[in-house]
Design a protein around this motif. Structure first.
Motif, PDB file in Angstrom:
ATOM      1  N   UNK A 104       0.828  -1.207   0.000  1.00  0.00           N
ATOM      2  CA  UNK A 104       0.000   0.000   0.000  1.00  0.00           C
ATOM      3  C   UNK A 104       0.863   1.258   0.000  1.00  0.00           C
ATOM      4  N   UNK A 105       1.984   1.192   0.728  1.00  0.00           N
ATOM      5  CA  UNK A 105       2.887   2.352   0.738  1.00  0.00           C
ATOM      6  C   UNK A 105       3.309   2.677  -0.688  1.00  0.00           C
ATOM      7  N   UNK A 106       3.598   1.623  -1.452  1.00  0.00           N
ATOM      8  CA  UNK A 106       3.934   1.848  -2.847  1.00  0.00           C
ATOM      9  C   UNK A 106       2.777   2.464  -3.611  1.00  0.00           C
ATOM     10  N   UNK A 125       5.694  -4.153  -4.374  1.00  0.00           N
ATOM     11  CA  UNK A 125       5.658  -2.791  -3.847  1.00  0.00           C
ATOM     12  C   UNK A 125       6.013  -1.766  -4.905  1.00  0.00           C
ATOM     13  N   UNK A 126       7.055  -2.062  -5.688  1.00  0.00           N
ATOM     14  CA  UNK A 126       7.406  -1.089  -6.715  1.00  0.00           C
ATOM     15  C   UNK A 126       6.402  -1.122  -7.863  1.00  0.00           C
ATOM     16  N   UNK A 170       3.536   1.257  -7.667  1.00  0.00           N
ATOM     17  CA  UNK A 170       3.727   2.668  -8.006  1.00  0.00           C
ATOM     18  C   UNK A 170       3.469   2.920  -9.490  1.00  0.00           C
TER      19      UNK A 170
END
Lengths: 289, 332, 242
Positions: free
Chosen positions: C102-104, C151-152, C155
């Protein structure tokens, strides 16, 4: 003349600051730990000098021969028992541990010795050498400066030439690599912390004849020692030495030209300024840490 | 949703407490005000310290900013306390922005050190200036606000409770928002966070700002409550450390950790300070009042609460680094 | 030949007296899988660090999508679409696997709900759905690498820089990741691959640049590179798994 006087006094008192700064810088270099108990270790040195003088009737500067090994041992044990456990923990936990240890030290002293400031007056405590040009050089300050220089020189030789010293420097540069080379990094940490403690205690003992001795006396030196380390470059022993002299001079100038009330503020503002414009300090490497 | 419900229940229970305990126990109400204040301070600190992982060791600066600004404006200009508190928030915000802009570009120990430096500069400056009362501090005779009797304790009980609830709500809201995720990422690994598009300085500043504003409100409330402040009460490094310790013991980075920490530490400190523990030991016959141990305890336990703090800190870092709640903590 | 999405123009990086990268020039075409190889210490990761803003460039230019991005902050580099993974994995250890991704995802949305949706999708893509609630720090190295990839991907990068993503993986894990990378390329992303494992590199890369001691040694197709005598010689000091 005022300027020269302030300069000379500043350099002399800067010597003691340098000692405290070097102790902290060494710990930082080898262990990557900010020791927030550093000021309290200085305070212990002050009391050791005081009791050596009042109970054993030994001159504080002579008592150094006793204080240095005792405090080294104390620091060594402290590291082995406490600090060692958090060496891989996040920085903030390390800081909190040292703060806790510092609180225990200062408050035990408070309970044991009460908050009445003790005064250590030797025969030469207020003596001064008055030069022909009108400069007044405080004898205790001069003596501390000489002793500090000797100790710094010995330390420098130790770090540069002895095998332990070189091992310490290797650990400071790259802990992992040092370990791979067979250096016992855990022992290096304990030794570094022992030396750092000894230097702090020595600094405390050296200023004991000219300062009020009380359990919270170390606190003002804590932030100053950090300022010196950052100014010199975290982990750089030479930098801390130079930084100490600079801070001594800055403080002396501030006390002379502004007022003694504001001298600490000037030092701390200098600290923030260094962080803003050259965080790696004079001798440190650029890179944010 | 669950946490919001717990916050609401907690608020309700705590709000009713003074009515249950009644007016005959102003001492207990006083302790509870201290608990609520420390809980609010620690929770506010938790936003920058626990969630973003940036340990500020100089939060007393924001507390003092609120306290001093409020009292100066009231006593010198007879302004309304609310304006005083708002002005305090502005001052706190400025301090936060200055501190943040100096250090949030750097990594490592610098923020901790810089936060102490800023707090000490402020403390020493306040000590040296006349308009801040110097070493004497500031004493306020009387305060009124919209007819509320500010000489009693109840308004401050509810004031601190409200602040705590607001702080907890803000924390919970942040945690579930993009800002909260980003702050936690910063805490976990700044390089990774940066590589994922997170502007480190921006988010750290945001967290510090929110934390500073809440802390300054607590300072303003405290100043109006006690009506006397000096640098050792509101700008001291010891206060900053107490705030951190409260969060650590309860569980840094959790929502209720700081509250738990306050519930444990404040009464303990009070028990030590007022010699309750010493008296209790005597009462239960464990220690004779006239023995040397008894006399020592009687004279010194009151001063020992900071020593006890130190011992608790060391034990906590060594054995319980995630705090009490950290033992139970799952992912969210 | 499609247009280049990334141009490295005479990029050099000196660390004091140590020249880590010297005058390196190459271009990566859009939607290609491009390899960057070389023995240990050749300067590959340093070059990545220069491109992504973690280390300031001493001289030269990095041009991404026709825009000079020299010395942009790392988060700005991510926002213009160039995202990297790490040679030593960097999971956000105390957060869950889902929260990590989610941070990504928050790089392209401000809403937690939308970020969660994207994260779930990416976790499914890399096959980590079952681990969503687990703490990222508790995963094995192979799964951590997959997590970093998810994760990446969240984005939605235009270009992915993968730093030894196969490092420490066994054959099954490697094959799995390589397939994922091919899929990602099919979706339109350009890939720049630092790798040690020559089998992986030759099986997946369309074009390869070889670095040695900071200098570009050779550039070409996999078959050209593997038959290049200078390249072979450079690797005869170790670090080359043929």
């Amino acid at each position: 003349m005022l300027f020269l006087q302030a300069l000379v006094s500043g350099i002399l008192s800067g010597g003691v600051y340098a000692l405290a700064g070097i102790g902290m810088s060494l710990v930082f270099g080898v262990m990557n730990i900010s020791n927030f108990a550093h000021g309290d270790l200085m305070m212990l040195g002050m009391y050791l000098a005081y009791f050596a003088f009042t109970l054993l009737h030994i001159d504080p500067y002579l008592a150094l021969l006793l204080i240095i090994p005792v405090s080294f041992l104390f620091g060594f044990i402290l590291e082995k028992v406490f600090i060692h456990r958090v060496i891989d923990h996040p920085h903030q936990n390390q800081i909190l541990l040292t703060i806790g240890l510092g609180l225990i030290m200062s408050n035990t002293a408070l309970l044991a010795f009460t908050s009445d400031p003790k005064i250590l007056t030797t025969t030469y405590s207020s003596s001064a050498i008055n030069t022909a040009s009108g400069l007044s050089i405080s004898v205790p300050l001069l003596l501390s400066f000489v002793i500090t220089s000797v100790i710094t020189a010995v330390l420098y030789l130790f770090l540069a030439k002895s095998s332990t010293g070189m091992a310490l420097r290797a650990t400071s540069q790259n802990r992992e690599a040092a370990q791979l080379m067979g250096i016992n990094v855990a022992k290096m940490s304990a030794i570094a912390f022992g030396i750092g403690t000894a230097l702090a205690a020595t600094a405390g003992a050296l200023i004991a004849p000219t300062y009020y001795i009380h359990p919270l006396a170390g606190h003002s030196f804590l932030l100053k020692s950090f300022t010196i380390c950052v100014l010199g470059g975290l982990g750089s022993v030479v930098g801390a030495g130079v930084g100490g002299i600079i801070i001594g001079v800055v403080e002396s100038m501030a006390a002379t030209y502004i007022s003694t009330d504001w001298k600490d503020v000037v030092v701390f503002v200098l600290f923030l300024t260094v962080l803003l414009f050259r965080p790696q300090g004079l001798f440190g490497k650029k890179g944010g840490q | 949703m669950k946490q919001a419900l717990i916050i609401a229940l907690f608020a309700l229970f705590t709000a009713l407490l003074p009515l249950i305990i009644g007016e005959e126990n102003p001492y207990i109400i006083g302790i509870m005000i201290s608990v609520l204040m420390m809980a609010a301070l620690s929770s506010a600190w938790n936003i920058i310290g626990g969630f973003a992982g940036q340990f500020s060791f100089g939060h007393a600066a924001y507390f003092g900013a609120g306290a001093y600004t409020t009292l100066i404006l009231i006593s010198s200009f007879e302004l309304n306390p609310l304006i005083g508190a708002a002005a305090g928030m502005v001052v706190a915000a400025l301090i936060a922005l200055v501190t943040g802009s100096i250090v949030f570009g750097l990594r490592g120990h610098y923020f901790a050190l810089a936060s102490i430096a800023v707090a000490e500069i402020i403390r020493l400056s306040v000590l040296n200036f006349e308009f801040t009362g110097g070493a004497q501090g500031i004493l306020l005779a009387n305060v009124t606000l919209w007819g509320l009797d500010l000489n009693s304790k109840n308004p401050f009980y509810y004031g601190m409770l409200l602040l705590l609830i607001v702080t907890l709500t803000v924390t919970e809201y942040l945690r579930k928002s993009k800002t909260g995720y980003y702050l936690q990422a910063i805490r976990e690994d700044q390089d990774a966070a940066s590589s994922l598009g997170i502007n480190l300085a921006l988010y750290k500043n945001r967290a510090l700002l929110i934390s500073a504003l809440l802390t300054s409100i607590a300072g303003s409330l405290y100043a109006l409550y006690i009506r006397f402040i000096d640098t050792s009460a509101v700008l001291d490094l010891r206060l900053s450390i107490e705030i951190i310790l409260t969060a650590i013991i309860g569980g840094v980075g959790t929502l209720w950790g700081p509250v738990l920490g306050a519930l444990l530490l404040v009464p303990l400190a009070e028990a030590l300070r007022s010699n309750m523990i010493g008296d209790a030991l005597v009462k239960f016959g464990l220690v004779s009042e006239t023995s040397s141990v008894g006399i020592f305890l009687n004279e010194n336990l009151a001063h020992a609460h900071v020593l006890v703090y130190g011992i608790i800190t060391v034990l906590c870092i060594l054995y319980l680094p995630k705090g009490i709640l950290g033992l139970f903590r799952r992912v969210k | 030949m499609s247009e280049p999405i990334l141009k490295i123009n005479k990029v050099s990086k000196h660390f004091g007296g140590n020249i880590a990268v010297s005058d390196v020039t190459f271009a990566v075409e859009k939607n290609r899988i491009f390899g960057l190889i070389g023995p240990n210490g050749a300067g590959k990761t340093t070059l990545f660090n220069c491109m992504t803003g973690f280390v300031p460039i001493t001289s030269g230019e990095v041009i991404f999508n026709y825009r000079k991005i020299n010395n942009l902050r790392p988060d700005a580099v991510c926002r213009i679409g160039m995202v990297r993974t790490w040679q030593r994995v960097k999971p956000l250890s105390s957060l869950s696997v889902l929260d990590n991704v989610m941070v990504g995802a928050f790089a392209i949305t401000g809403s937690a709900g939308a970020a969660r949706k994207i994260a779930v999708e990416k976790l499914a893509q890399v096959g980590l759905s079952d681990y969503s609630a687990k703490l990222a720090g508790s995963l094995s190295i192979g799964l951590k690498k997959k997590l970093e990839l998810a994760r990446v991907l969240a984005t939605r990068p235009k270009m992915l820089l993968l730093d030894e993503i196969c490092g420490g993986l066994n054959h099954t894990e490697t094959a799995s990741i390589l397939q994922l990378i091919r899929d990602v390329r099919e979706e339109g992303t350009t890939i720049l691959f630092i790798e040690h494992d020559m089998k992986a590199v030759t099986s997946i890369c369309e074009r390869i640049v070889v670095l040695n001691s900071g200098v570009k040694l050779a550039e070409g197709t996999p078959s050209e590179i593997t038959s290049n005598p200078e390249v072979i010689a450079a690797y005869l000091g170790g670090g080359f798994d043929a």
